[in-house]
Motif scaffolding. Structure first.
Motif, PDB file in Angstrom:
ATOM      1  N   ALA A  38      24.325  94.149 -10.487  1.00 26.80           N
ATOM      2  CA  ALA A  38      24.374  94.572 -11.212  1.00 26.80           C
ATOM      3  C   ALA A  38      23.459  93.947 -12.112  1.00 26.80           C
ATOM      4  CB  ALA A  38      25.670  94.976 -11.761  1.00 26.80           C
ATOM      5  N   ALA A  79      32.675  99.496 -10.614  1.00 28.89           N
ATOM      6  CA  ALA A  79      32.525  98.487 -11.670  1.00 28.89           C
ATOM      7  C   ALA A  79      33.590  97.409 -11.553  1.00 28.89           C
ATOM      8  CB  ALA A  79      32.593  99.160 -13.040  1.00 28.89           C
ATOM      9  N   PRO A 108      23.441  98.610  -7.804  1.00 29.21           N
ATOM     10  CA  PRO A 108      24.432  99.432  -8.506  1.00 29.21           C
ATOM     11  C   PRO A 108      24.609 100.811  -7.867  1.00 29.21           C
ATOM     12  CG  PRO A 108      23.058  98.287 -10.087  1.00 29.21           C
ATOM     13  CD  PRO A 108      22.446  98.030  -8.743  1.00 29.21           C
ATOM     14  N   GLU A 151      23.364 100.068 -14.808  1.00 30.08           N
ATOM     15  CA  GLU A 151      24.450  99.086 -14.905  1.00 30.08           C
ATOM     16  C   GLU A 151      24.083  97.990 -15.887  1.00 30.08           C
ATOM     17  OE1 GLU A 151      25.165  96.636 -11.467  1.00 30.08           O
ATOM     18  OE2 GLU A 151      27.332  96.829 -11.750  1.00 30.08           O
ATOM     19  N   LEU A 165      29.020 100.893 -15.701  1.00 27.46           N
ATOM     20  CA  LEU A 165      28.120 101.753 -14.941  1.00 27.46           C
ATOM     21  C   LEU A 165      28.041 103.107 -15.631  1.00 27.46           C
ATOM     22  CD1 LEU A 165      29.369 101.074 -11.307  1.00 27.46           C
ATOM     23  CD2 LEU A 165      27.190 100.343 -12.262  1.00 27.46           C
TER      24      LEU A 165
END
Length: 217
Positions: A32, A126, A152, A168, A214
């Motif tokens: 991320a 997430a 992500p 992200e 996200l």
């Protein structure tokens, strides 16, 4: 969707995820685009990657945050550990704060953007990544060691997300949702992720001091 409904949704998501982890045992490992409180965190990046057929390219962003300052006082009451955060409420609060930023405007964008609808698949991706980041100590944009996916987009698709674009943002921060979103707003790259006009959905995950948001569409 009201803040109370968001809070209730995240409580249901966390209970469902906890049940899944019990069933699968240690088969599931628990970052991320990273924002780190450590001064040696990853620098800001913008990168395009190839995605499967019928999927657009996806942008990933990251930037290091300033280190937390020393405690203001040595008084025992000031240095006592804070009470545990209600992570379900924090996830709902950060989604609401992101949507407020989009509606009312930010340093990097004018207001009037549509609010993002809550996506169960983005929320799952997430939360799983936030838990893995918190437990592994990894602070990186791409995470090949994560059992949930390296990028992500991969992590979102693995949880059932059908969109073509995912952005992200991450934070390592012990504050509240408003503090985290305010820092993201002050960072041009992170602010741009949260105020993309082309995204329509959002999901958030909070574990310990790790925040993951996200956005996708």
């Amino acid at each position: 969707m009201s803040l109370e409904e968001l809070d209730d949704f995240y409580r249901q998501q966390r209970r469902a995820r906890f049940g899944t982890l019990l069933l699968t045992g240690t088969a599931l490992g628990l970052t991320a685009w990273g924002i780190s409180l450590l001064p040696d965190g990853p620098p800001p990046t913008v990168e395009s990657v190839d995605v499967p057929a019928k999927r657009a390219q996806h942008l990933r962003f990251g930037e290091a945050t300033p280190a937390a300052g020393p405690a203001a006082s040595a008084d025992p009451e000031d240095t006592a550990p804070p009470p545990p955060r209600d992570e379900d409420a924090a996830e709902a609060d950060v989604v609401e704060a992101v949507n407020t930023l989009r509606r009312e405007g930010a340093r990097c964008a004018e207001g009037g953007l549509s609010s993002l609808s809550l996506s169960p698949s983005l929320a799952d991706a997430a939360l799983l990544q936030a838990e893995w980041l918190a437990q592994s100590g990894v602070k990186a944009h791409d995470t090949p060691g994560s059992p949930h996916g390296t990028t992500p987009l991969q992590r979102a698709v693995n949880q059932g997300f059908a969109g073509a674009q995912v952005g992200e943002v991450l934070a390592w921060n012990s504050g509240e949702a408003e503090d985290v979103v305010a820092w993201w707003e002050a960072s041009p790259t992170h602010c741009a992720v949260l105020t993309q006009p082309g995204v329509t959905e959002v999901g958030a995950g909070v574990s310990e001091d790790v925040w993951v948001v996200l956005v996708g569409g």
